[in-house]
Design an enzyme around this catalytic site. Structure first.
Site, mmCIF file in Angstrom:
data_model
loop_
_atom_site.group_PDB
_atom_site.id
_atom_site.type_symbol
_atom_site.label_atom_id
_atom_site.label_comp_id
_atom_site.label_asym_id
_atom_site.label_seq_id
_atom_site.Cartn_x
_atom_site.Cartn_y
_atom_site.Cartn_z
ATOM 1 N N LYS A 190 0.840 -1.195 0.000
ATOM 2 C CA LYS A 190 0.000 0.000 0.000
ATOM 3 C C LYS A 190 0.871 1.239 0.000
ATOM 4 C CE LYS A 190 -4.336 -1.478 2.130
ATOM 5 N NZ LYS A 190 -5.249 -1.279 3.280
ATOM 6 N N HIS A 259 -7.403 -12.384 2.990
ATOM 7 C CA HIS A 259 -6.980 -11.529 4.094
ATOM 8 C C HIS A 259 -7.067 -12.264 5.431
ATOM 9 C CE1 HIS A 259 -5.421 -7.505 3.980
ATOM 10 N NE2 HIS A 259 -5.981 -7.218 5.142
#
Length: 321
Positions: A190, A259
């Protein structure tokens, strides 16, 4: 948000479309973040248009009223907070680039959302999934690939986008790759932040097995590490689908998504090591507060162990003295 006569290549100065272009080109936001900003700014534009207001003229009272209405219509606190953050960012940009005197979204806060713990597998469930084998797979190539997916997600704590962006070899265009000789994965996370993390023996073994099968699917110029049956780069949605199917075959009691394996990786590392800062680095979290949520998972694990094992935990509150 652009009108029919607007050149999409050159959005109008000060418009939400121009702000989104700034976020895409200068801030280099990820596609998922851009989609969230686009949806939030579209809501802002729709609310302003319904009241005949130009966006630079909008006052705090109007934003508060629109946010309250959207919340009343079912927008969750977490989604509302993201929307207000996008609105604040847009008006901040208008002030920096186009001289807007005050940010009408400053001070607006969404209702506090309950902090949900991330879902993680137990150690036994994660190991059962990683060790699951299909006795006679219909396609040994895909079986080797799916084992590799599980081992990299659980063994390295990768995000699904990081996993899918891995290439076979390092190169100028590669967003991520695995250095087998050094047992390291190099990924672009990210915020386009690079990080390196160790790859365990089980994941390396699964990778070697997959690489032996990969040439049967790959064209000579295909750089992607993980491929679908058509020889193209595997997509996040395909990974999710394969993982759900594999978890069901392994007998896990709940659906598993990528996730969840990242959460399991973090929780199990903390249970065994207690190294919060180290786990933060491995996960690529900008703030340690994001990593600290896994200490609550660890506490839950210890509390369950206490309830199951400690003799003073077995007595129920209404048991006779």
């Amino acid at each position: 948000m652009a009108g029919p006569d607007t050149d999409p290549a050159r959005p109008e100065a000060g418009s939400p479309a121009a702000h989104l272009e700034h976020l895409r080109v200068e801030r280099r936001l990820a596609p998922a973040s851009l989609r969230a900003y686009t949806a939030a700014l579209q809501r802002l534009a729709d609310c302003a248009a319904a009241e005949g207001l130009a966006l630079p003229e909008v006052q705090t009272s109007a934003l508060r009223r629109w946010a309250a209405r959207l919340h009343g219509e079912g927008l969750a606190p977490r989604s509302l907070a993201q929307m207000l953050s996008a609105w604040r960012g847009y008006y901040r940009w208008l002030g920096q680039r186009h001289g807007l005197r005050a940010n009408p979204a400053d001070g607006l806060r969404a209702p506090k959302a309950p902090r949900l713990l991330p879902k993680a597998l137990s150690v036994e469930e994660a190991v059962a999934l990683a060790e699951h084998r299909v006795a006679e797979p219909a396609d040994p190539r895909l079986e080797a690939r799916d084992r590799c997916i599980v081992e990299l997600l659980y063994g390295c704590g990768l995000r699904v986008a990081e996993l899918c962006s891995l290439d076979v070899h390092a190169g100028p265009q590669a967003q991520g790759w695995i250095d087998r000789s050094a047992a390291e994965a190099h990924v672009l996370g990210k915020g386009r932040k690079r990080r390196s993390l160790p790859v365990g023996r089980a994941a390396l073994d699964a990778l070697v097995d997959w690489l032996a099968q990969r040439p049967a699917l790959a064209s000579p110029d295909q750089p992607a590490l993980l491929l679908n049956r058509s020889g193209r780069r595997l997509s996040p949605s395909q990974v999710r689908s394969r993982l759900r199917e594999r978890a069901a075959r392994a007998g896990l009691p709940q659906p598993v998504h990528p996730h969840m394996l990242r959460h399991s990786y973090a929780s199990h590392l903390l249970q065994s090591s207690g190294e919060l800062r180290g786990v933060q680095e491995l996960l690529g979290h900008a703030s340690i507060a994001t990593t600290q949520v896994y200490t609550r998972l660890d506490w839950q694990h210890l509390a369950k162990a206490y309830d199951a094992a400690h003799p003073r935990a077995r007595r129920k509150p209404d048991d006779p003295a």
